[in-house]
Scaffold this motif. Structure first.
Motif, PDB file in Angstrom:
ATOM      1  N   PRO A  17      13.734  51.023   3.656  1.00  0.00           N
ATOM      2  CA  PRO A  17      12.606  50.892   2.748  1.00  0.00           C
ATOM      3  C   PRO A  17      11.296  51.139   3.496  1.00  0.00           C
ATOM      4  N   GLY A  18      10.279  51.554   2.783  1.00  0.00           N
ATOM      5  CA  GLY A  18       8.994  51.827   3.404  1.00  0.00           C
ATOM      6  C   GLY A  18       7.880  51.448   2.457  1.00  0.00           C
ATOM      7  N   TYR A  19       6.695  51.968   2.722  1.00  0.00           N
ATOM      8  CA  TYR A  19       5.532  51.651   1.891  1.00  0.00           C
ATOM      9  C   TYR A  19       4.563  52.823   1.987  1.00  0.00           C
ATOM     10  N   THR A  20       3.861  53.103   0.920  1.00  0.00           N
ATOM     11  CA  THR A  20       2.843  54.139   1.008  1.00  0.00           C
ATOM     12  C   THR A  20       1.482  53.536   0.686  1.00  0.00           C
ATOM     13  N   ILE A  21       0.431  54.297   0.982  1.00  0.00           N
ATOM     14  CA  ILE A  21      -0.931  53.825   0.747  1.00  0.00           C
ATOM     15  C   ILE A  21      -1.122  53.473  -0.719  1.00  0.00           C
ATOM     16  N   ALA A  22      -0.753  54.411  -1.598  1.00  0.00           N
ATOM     17  CA  ALA A  22      -0.962  54.172  -3.024  1.00  0.00           C
ATOM     18  C   ALA A  22      -0.178  52.952  -3.495  1.00  0.00           C
ATOM     19  N   ALA A  23       1.042  52.794  -2.999  1.00  0.00           N
ATOM     20  CA  ALA A  23       1.890  51.688  -3.457  1.00  0.00           C
ATOM     21  C   ALA A  23       1.326  50.339  -3.042  1.00  0.00           C
ATOM     22  N   VAL A  24       0.822  50.234  -1.810  1.00  0.00           N
ATOM     23  CA  VAL A  24       0.325  48.924  -1.363  1.00  0.00           C
ATOM     24  C   VAL A  24      -0.950  48.546  -2.107  1.00  0.00           C
ATOM     25  N   ILE A  25      -1.780  49.549  -2.414  1.00  0.00           N
ATOM     26  CA  ILE A  25      -2.976  49.242  -3.194  1.00  0.00           C
ATOM     27  C   ILE A  25      -2.580  48.706  -4.560  1.00  0.00           C
ATOM     28  N   ALA A  26      -1.615  49.358  -5.201  1.00  0.00           N
ATOM     29  CA  ALA A  26      -1.188  48.920  -6.524  1.00  0.00           C
ATOM     30  C   ALA A  26      -0.622  47.509  -6.491  1.00  0.00           C
ATOM     31  N   ASN A  27       0.131  47.176  -5.428  1.00  0.00           N
ATOM     32  CA  ASN A  27       0.772  45.869  -5.379  1.00  0.00           C
ATOM     33  C   ASN A  27      -0.169  44.757  -4.980  1.00  0.00           C
ATOM     34  N   GLU A  28      -1.064  45.035  -4.042  1.00  0.00           N
ATOM     35  CA  GLU A  28      -1.825  43.925  -3.461  1.00  0.00           C
ATOM     36  C   GLU A  28      -3.257  43.821  -3.933  1.00  0.00           C
ATOM     37  N   PHE A  29      -3.762  44.817  -4.663  1.00  0.00           N
ATOM     38  CA  PHE A  29      -5.197  44.810  -4.937  1.00  0.00           C
ATOM     39  C   PHE A  29      -5.654  43.628  -5.766  1.00  0.00           C
ATOM     40  N   SER A  30      -4.887  43.296  -6.816  1.00  0.00           N
ATOM     41  CA  SER A  30      -5.399  42.265  -7.714  1.00  0.00           C
ATOM     42  C   SER A  30      -5.335  40.887  -7.094  1.00  0.00           C
ATOM     43  N   GLU A  31      -4.728  40.764  -5.903  1.00  0.00           N
ATOM     44  CA  GLU A  31      -4.683  39.424  -5.344  1.00  0.00           C
ATOM     45  C   GLU A  31      -4.970  39.426  -3.851  1.00  0.00           C
ATOM     46  N   ALA A  32      -5.758  40.391  -3.418  1.00  0.00           N
ATOM     47  CA  ALA A  32      -6.160  40.380  -2.015  1.00  0.00           C
ATOM     48  C   ALA A  32      -6.831  39.042  -1.734  1.00  0.00           C
ATOM     49  N   VAL A  33      -6.241  38.289  -0.804  1.00  0.00           N
ATOM     50  CA  VAL A  33      -6.635  36.890  -0.672  1.00  0.00           C
ATOM     51  C   VAL A  33      -8.058  36.674  -0.209  1.00  0.00           C
ATOM     52  N   ASN A  34      -8.586  37.603   0.549  1.00  0.00           N
ATOM     53  CA  ASN A  34      -9.961  37.398   0.964  1.00  0.00           C
ATOM     54  C   ASN A  34     -10.688  38.733   1.037  1.00  0.00           C
ATOM     55  N   GLY A  35     -11.960  38.664   1.337  1.00  0.00           N
ATOM     56  CA  GLY A  35     -12.780  39.871   1.369  1.00  0.00           C
ATOM     57  C   GLY A  35     -12.249  40.912   2.322  1.00  0.00           C
ATOM     58  N   LEU A  36     -11.761  40.485   3.472  1.00  0.00           N
ATOM     59  CA  LEU A  36     -11.292  41.440   4.474  1.00  0.00           C
ATOM     60  C   LEU A  36     -10.066  42.186   3.961  1.00  0.00           C
ATOM     61  N   HIS A  37      -9.156  41.462   3.320  1.00  0.00           N
ATOM     62  CA  HIS A  37      -7.946  42.063   2.769  1.00  0.00           C
ATOM     63  C   HIS A  37      -8.321  43.138   1.760  1.00  0.00           C
ATOM     64  N   GLN A  38      -9.221  42.769   0.842  1.00  0.00           N
ATOM     65  CA  GLN A  38      -9.626  43.727  -0.176  1.00  0.00           C
ATOM     66  C   GLN A  38     -10.315  44.920   0.461  1.00  0.00           C
ATOM     67  N   SER A  39     -11.152  44.620   1.449  1.00  0.00           N
ATOM     68  CA  SER A  39     -11.875  45.696   2.124  1.00  0.00           C
ATOM     69  C   SER A  39     -10.904  46.658   2.799  1.00  0.00           C
TER      70      SER A  39
END
Lengths: 282, 342, 325
Positions: free
Chosen positions: C268-290
């Motif tokens: 299994p792997g991960y791509t840029i687009a996929a991680v944004i879709a999965n984690e964006f709405s709950e990036a725990v802090n400003g740095l994560h979202q950034s």
């Protein structure tokens, strides 16, 4: 075997291989359609079109709100995107200065190629955060941003294809430039423009990624454009990755409905275009 | 022709506006958060809407991490999480003070999809830590066999399934693993997301259940409801007293018994690895995160009404869905906290 | 026209002429359409601005190390993009490795062998593939492609080619291979449609000259026509690559969402687009979202370069074709 015969054999084999390539690629379309029709056809039922989603594990729910929600968002996106794309395209075709036209064209192509997830981020920063709410509006705006470049370029393309004599005739009769455009050029190009818009709308109808964190989702009917709304593509995503058979069934049904809408729009658009082109030539 | 077109166009616009406008009479509340209790929350909000047709609570299960985040951003009216907020997280929300309202208790279970194994497997805490940190990679490993004598284990590879987004379920699971395995604590630690050494990432409790169900050899951690709903086998976990227990109404309630007696005023407490012979070690409360100051009068009324309803009638829905209802002492304290919402 | 002149009070010539032009409506039309066209520029500028501003925390904290660090741990505040860049590249390259030979082959058939009506019909059908939404590809992939991979294809590959590191390791069905395959299918239409156009642009004389010199059909196609259309074909590949890089839904549904760098295609792997879709709405802090937005910026730049390159190549082909007429 002498060289000529061998070269002929290679030629026949290679050309046959290209036929195989074609067969493989075209057949994937039929496999996709067939599979979707099979699974979706058996899953679509009256509940799907009329009921709201139910809690996890319960059967009998539907996607009525998602169907309406998709229509709302696409409608709003079209309302915003089509006029802007159309009028901008008129500029490029009729009024454009050299640098301005180049810039606008380049930028439109640029926007066209931006991944939809990035557009989603953009819509989140400029709409969701200031509004302090997920909303159908944010979702519609992200889709509109994707629609504008498509509409712009296709409008430009079809306006430019209107033959010069038509314009010159109108101008010779004393009409001003804008009158010529409005009454002669646009009607002549309208078929193509319409086609472009339909294709554009069909393209944004299936977009999921930008809606994930703009329109979010909704268990009920949408309560207004400033509220989250359920949409078909987002529902398909959540249902497909769930463990419930009933939800998988619904995902297939939704997939079939969505694909049917998109394909019908595409086929209709191309038919309009081909008939229009034929009429012009004739 | 032209008039007909304008008429059609106009009526479409009117239709949209009507659709938008008609909804303004209703109180629309948006909430987001944990998937752990989503099954009962969705049911509750549905029932609440039937009883109060003008109040619509739209709950989106995007994970505890998402709930906390959106609450902090102010894009939702309240949140839901399986882990209590830290002091830091509470301080970040400056507009008001966040109140924690426990709703139900639940248990995180290790669910698996192993060919030929239909009996319940037993897991010690250390065993789970080794499996999820990829130290153990095959089902017929000696360590698993040791704890499960007599069970025929195949030689298939173990496929770990974990959450891809910030999850309260992950928090509870890793909290437990950190408690029972010092190695886990040092290398991986606990949190709503951690750096998993291996495995597939799935979205939500449903996603993990779905992935485990479809992948032979898979093991994942989900809330009890999801395993039962999908008729998936799940294992027994060894608790502090040494007993191997499966999650159930009784074992989860037992885990909360001690905490119920000494419940802190802000309701932030962990019942992971609770003492007690019959306490299920992977139990947890789950909380609604409610602002103590709600400016919109309609929303405030609806939320307050909902909380009262949830603490009384709502609790009856817990057991049928495999969640444990709150202890009476906790309910009484929460009723008092509702008064803090102004 | 006469009465409008009466309404306007007599004024010096220049102003009068300006007002006349105004009344003709052309100036207004020009300005109005200009404003709408300029909105595209405004949107683009705003987009880049927002991406730049909101990724500043991450950019300042990590600098260029962002692209070379493997760890992505929101808990400890460590964010490295390498696993996502790796995943994005691997899946896209794999997709192209499959779709380019098949696509160019099909384009050759459609441009050189098939009769015009058959060719048009088949091209139309292939182009319909481009209209299928990504989430539907994902839906199909989960329930049809992944089980197929898990039960037959991956074990088969492991048995025959298992000495290669890319076909080793545990089999999940989900992973790089599944994502690469579905991306290949999604990129067929671009390669076929544009390559076919490029091939059709090649002047007849080129083919006839080759055949007159005694070349077989294949030799004429492969050694004369295709090189002539090379730029257009390359353009189609760039476009397909740009599309594959940005694909989100279908990929995140079948890639496994594991930010790890593994040699095996079964992993299994991960791509840029996929991680944004999965984690964006709950990036725990400003740095994560950034950090996520910085990933978005990277994706934006990558696709921008590729798309620009593609268009240049395609324009160059059409110019070449017409200039030699």
């Amino acid at each position: 075997m002498n060289r000529t015969a061998r070269r002929k054999l290679i030629s026949n084999i290679m050309m046959a291989l290209t036929g195989v390539c074609t067969f493989l690629t075209v057949s994937t379309l039929f496999l996709i359609l067939g599979y979707l029709l099979w699974n979706g056809g058996t899953s679509v039922d009256w509940n799907f079109f009329t009921k709201l989603p139910k809690s996890p594990g319960e059967t009998g729910g539907g996607m009525a709100n998602a169907i309406v929600g998709s229509a709302q968002i696409i409608g709003l996106a079209a309302l915003i995107g089509v006029p802007i794309g159309f009028i901008g395209g008129v500029y490029l075709a009729e009024f454009g200065g050299k640098t301005m036209s180049f810039l606008v064209r380049y930028t439109a192509d640029l926007l066209n190629g931006v991944p939809s997830i990035v557009i989603g981020i953009f819509a989140w920063t400029v709409v969701v955060v200031p509004m302090k709410s997920f909303s159908a509006l944010a979702g519609a705006l992200s889709l509109a941003v994707m629609l504008i470049p498509i509409g712009l370029r296709s409008t430009e393309q079809f306006m430019l294809s209107v033959p010069l004599p038509l314009r010159e005739g109108a101008l010779a009769l004393g009409a001003s430039k804008w009158k010529t455009i409005a009454t002669v050029v646009v009607p002549a190009a309208i078929r193509g423009i319409l086609t472009g818009m339909i294709l554009g709308v069909a393209r944004i109808a299936g977009e999921t990624a930008p809606l994930l964190f703009t329109a979010l989702n909704n268990q009920y009917w949408s309560a207004g454009f400033n509220q989250p709304v359920a949409t078909l593509p987002v529902m398909i995503y959540y249902r497909a990755i769930s463990p419930y058979e009933d939800w998988h069934r619904q995902a297939w049904a939704a997939g079939l409905v969505l694909l049917a809408m998109v394909l019908v729009a595409n086929i209709a658009a191309r038919l309009i275009l081909s008939r229009g082109a034929g009429a012009q030539r004739g | 022709m032209k008039t007909r077109r304008t008429f059609l166009f106009g009526s479409v616009i009117a239709g949209f506006l009507a659709l938008g406008a008609s909804a303004y009479a209703m109180v629309q509340i948006n909430a987001a958060g944990a998937t752990f209790p989503a099954a009962i929350y969705q049911k509750w909000f549905e029932k609440f809407k039937t009883a109060h047709p003008d109040d619509q609570i739209n709950y989106q299960a995007i994970g505890s991490g998402g709930g906390v985040r959106q609450l902090t951003e102010g894009t939702v009216d309240f949140g839901a999480s399986d882990f209590p907020l830290t002091d830091e997280q509470i301080a970040k929300i400056t507009k008001y003070h966040v109140l924690h309202f426990p709703t139900v208790m639940g248990g995180v279970v290790p669910t698996y999809n192993v060919e030929g194994v239909s009996t319940d497997l037993k897991f010690t805490g250390q065993l789970l830590a080794d499996i999820f940190s990829a130290k153990i990679s095959k089902w017929n490993d000696a360590e698993i066999a040791k704890v499960n004598p007599g069970v025929k284990l195949p030689s298939t590879d173990i496929v770990v399934v974990h959450r891809s987004e910030g999850s309260g379920t992950t928090f509870v699971f890793t909290d437990f693993l950190s408690t029972v395995s010092p190695d886990w604590k040092n290398k991986i630690g606990k949190g709503p997301t951690v750096s998993w050494p291996s495995g597939l990432g799935a979205k939500g409790n449903e996603g993990v259940a779905g992935q485990v169900k479809q992948t032979p050899g898979a093991i994942g951690y989900v809330e009890l409801f999801y395993a039962i709903q999908n008729k998936m086998p799940f294992g027994a976990v060894q608790n502090q007293a040494g007993k191997f227990l499966k999650a159930s109404l009784e074992s989860v309630t037992e885990a909360a018994a001690g905490a119920a007696k000494s419940m802190p005023a802000d309701f932030r407490v962990s019942i992971v690895n609770a003492p007690g012979a019959n306490a299920y070690p992977l139990s947890t409360f789950t909380w609604l995160l409610i602002p103590d100051s709600i400016p919109d009068a309609g929303k405030k009324k609806a939320i307050v009404e909902f909380l009262h309803w949830m603490l009384t009638t709502g609790q009856n829905d817990a057991a049928p869905l495999s969640y444990a209802p709150l202890p009476k002492s906790v309910i009484a304290k929460e009723e008092a906290q509702i008064a803090k919402i102004h | 026209m006469g009465n409008t002149a009466a309404v306007v009070a007599p004024s010096p010539g220049g102003a009068r002429r300006f007002l006349k032009r105004l009344q003709d409506g052309d100036e207004i039309a020009h300005m109005l359409t200009l404003i709408f066209a300029a909105s595209v520029l405004l949107i683009a500028v705003l987009l880049v601005y927002e991406l730049w501003i909101h990724s500043s925390e991450s950019r300042q904290r990590f600098g260029f190390n962002f692209f070379f660090t493997q760890t992505w741990d929101p808990n400890s505040g460590q964010f490295g993009a390498l696993p996502y860049i790796y995943g994005t590249i691997v899946t896209s390259v794999l997709a192209l490795l499959i779709s380019v030979p098949l696509g160019v082959g099909a384009a050759i058939f459609l441009a050189e062998l098939a009769p015009a009506r058959v060719s048009n019909m088949l091209t139309f059908l292939v182009e319909l593939l481009a209209a299928v939404p990504s989430v539907i590809y994902g839906l199909l992939a989960i329930f049809s492609l992944v089980p197929l991979l898990r039960t037959y294809i991956e074990p088969g590959l492991k048995a025959t080619l298992g000495f290669l590191p890319m076909f080793q390791g545990p089999i999940y069905g989900i992973g790089f291979l599944a994502a690469g395959l579905i991306l290949a299918i999604m990129t067929f239409p671009f390669i076929i449609s544009i390559s076919r156009e490029a091939l059709l642009e090649v002047p007849r004389e080129q083919r006839e000259a080759a055949l007159a010199l005694g070349a077989t059909k294949w030799e004429s196609t492969w050694q004369v026509v295709v090189p002539y259309a090379k730029l257009g074909i390359m353009g189609s590949i760039f476009l397909a690559l740009a599309r594959a890089l940005g694909e989100t839904m279908a990929v995140t549904m079948v890639i496994g969402n594991d930010p790890r760098i593994k040699a095996s295609l079964f992993a299994p792997g991960y791509t840029i687009a996929a991680v944004i879709a999965n984690e964006f709405s709950e990036a725990v802090n400003g740095l994560h979202q950034s950090a996520l937005i910085e990933l978005g910026l990277v994706l934006f730049l990558l696709t921008m370069i590729l798309n620009a390159g593609a268009r240049l190549l395609i324009i160059a082909t059409t110019k070449k074709g017409s200039s030699r007429e």
